[in-house]
Motif scaffolding. Structure first.
Motif, short mmCIF file in Angstrom:
data_model
loop_
_atom_site.label_atom_id
_atom_site.label_comp_id
_atom_site.label_asym_id
_atom_site.label_seq_id
_atom_site.Cartn_x
_atom_site.Cartn_y
_atom_site.Cartn_z
N ARG A 1 34.45 39.94 46.89
CA ARG A 1 35.64 39.10 46.66
C ARG A 1 35.67 38.58 45.22
O ARG A 1 36.73 38.56 44.58
CB ARG A 1 35.66 37.94 47.64
CG ARG A 1 36.55 38.23 48.85
CD ARG A 1 36.61 37.05 49.76
NE ARG A 1 35.65 37.41 50.78
CZ ARG A 1 34.74 36.66 51.39
NH1 ARG A 1 34.68 35.47 51.20
NH2 ARG A 1 33.90 37.08 52.25
N ALA A 2 34.52 38.16 44.73
CA ALA A 2 34.45 37.64 43.37
C ALA A 2 34.76 38.75 42.35
O ALA A 2 35.45 38.51 41.36
CB ALA A 2 33.08 37.04 43.10
N GLU A 3 34.27 39.96 42.60
CA GLU A 3 34.57 41.09 41.70
C GLU A 3 36.06 41.38 41.68
O GLU A 3 36.62 41.68 40.62
CB GLU A 3 33.79 42.34 42.12
CG GLU A 3 32.33 42.31 41.72
CD GLU A 3 31.56 43.55 42.16
OE1 GLU A 3 32.13 44.39 42.90
OE2 GLU A 3 30.39 43.66 41.79
N GLU A 4 36.71 41.28 42.85
CA GLU A 4 38.17 41.48 42.89
C GLU A 4 38.89 40.41 42.09
O GLU A 4 39.84 40.70 41.35
CB GLU A 4 38.65 41.47 44.35
CG GLU A 4 38.27 42.70 45.14
CD GLU A 4 38.60 42.59 46.63
OE1 GLU A 4 39.25 41.60 47.04
OE2 GLU A 4 38.19 43.49 47.37
N ASP A 5 38.43 39.16 42.21
CA ASP A 5 39.03 38.07 41.44
C ASP A 5 38.85 38.29 39.93
O ASP A 5 39.78 38.07 39.14
CB ASP A 5 38.42 36.72 41.83
CG ASP A 5 38.81 36.29 43.24
OD1 ASP A 5 39.76 36.88 43.79
OD2 ASP A 5 38.16 35.37 43.78
N ILE A 6 37.66 38.73 39.54
CA ILE A 6 37.40 38.98 38.12
C ILE A 6 38.25 40.14 37.61
O ILE A 6 38.74 40.11 36.49
CB ILE A 6 35.88 39.22 37.89
CG1 ILE A 6 35.14 37.89 38.07
CG2 ILE A 6 35.62 39.80 36.50
CD1 ILE A 6 33.65 37.99 38.05
N GLN A 7 38.48 41.16 38.49
CA GLN A 7 39.34 42.27 38.10
C GLN A 7 40.78 41.79 37.89
O GLN A 7 41.44 42.19 36.94
CB GLN A 7 39.30 43.39 39.15
CG GLN A 7 40.13 44.61 38.78
CD GLN A 7 39.69 45.25 37.47
OE1 GLN A 7 38.51 45.45 37.25
NE2 GLN A 7 40.65 45.54 36.60
N LYS A 8 41.26 40.90 38.78
CA LYS A 8 42.61 40.35 38.62
C LYS A 8 42.71 39.57 37.31
O LYS A 8 43.71 39.64 36.60
CB LYS A 8 42.96 39.44 39.80
CG LYS A 8 43.22 40.19 41.10
CD LYS A 8 43.48 39.24 42.24
CE LYS A 8 43.58 40.00 43.56
NZ LYS A 8 43.60 39.09 44.71
#
Length: 185
Positions: free
Chosen positions: A155-162
């Motif tokens: 989830r954190a990786e997805e947030d960082i990608q956004k």
């Protein structure tokens, strides 16, 4: 831990955007602006100092800068420093005031400057992507040490990608804006 990694990544990405804005301000458009002379260095009592530490830089009109030196003997050195800079400017001294007319840009020079702008944008994108990689590495380390779960990491990786996508879009917008300024005659 996750929120700290996100905050650090966002703060560093914001600094990359600010650095890009500073670099783009140095690229000259057809109009005069005081930032053009920011990197000009002048010899002042044996040491090299930025021009804005020995003179006031003002806009006289849309195509002319005025450089008002604070000490009369510095006028010759300032004029020489501006002339010898890589900006292609030809200043003329009138007492303590130095007028710096901005020559109009040729089509070829505009294209060259557009390439420089694109290159600056690419460098900023690379910096943002490197920050994303660093943040993801910190998340992986946390997952390996069992400080965060794999789901939280994902989830954190997805947030960082956004976050990365948002900053890259902002870089693209800044580059496009500067290119349109350059190409406007």
């Amino acid at each position: 831990m996750i929120s700290e990694i996100k905050k650090t990544a966002e703060a560093r990405m914001q600094k990359s955007i600010e650095a890009l804005k500073t670099d783009l301000a140095k690229v000259r458009t057809g109009r005069a602006h005081t930032g053009v002379l920011d990197h000009v260095q002048v010899e002042y009592y044996g040491s090299m100092v930025p021009l804005n530490q020995v003179a006031n830089i003002t806009l006289i009109d849309a195509r002319t800068l005025g450089v008002q030196v604070w000490e009369k003997p510095m006028a010759i050195k300032v004029e020489k420093a501006i002339r010898e800079s890589d900006l292609g400017l030809n200043p003329s001294a009138q007492g303590e005031l130095i007028r710096v007319p901005m020559p109009p840009l040729s089509e070829e020079r505009r294209r060259d400057l557009a390439k420089v702008v694109k290159n600056e944008g690419e460098n900023a994108k690379v910096a943002v992507r490197n920050l994303r990689r660093d943040a993801n590495n910190h998340l992986k380390d946390g997952s390996k040490k069992k400080e965060i779960s794999e789901d939280e990491e994902r989830r954190a990786e997805e947030d960082i990608q956004k976050l990365t996508d948002r900053y890259i879009a902002e870089i693209d917008k800044l580059v496009a804006q500067k290119e349109s300024e350059l190409m406007a005659v």
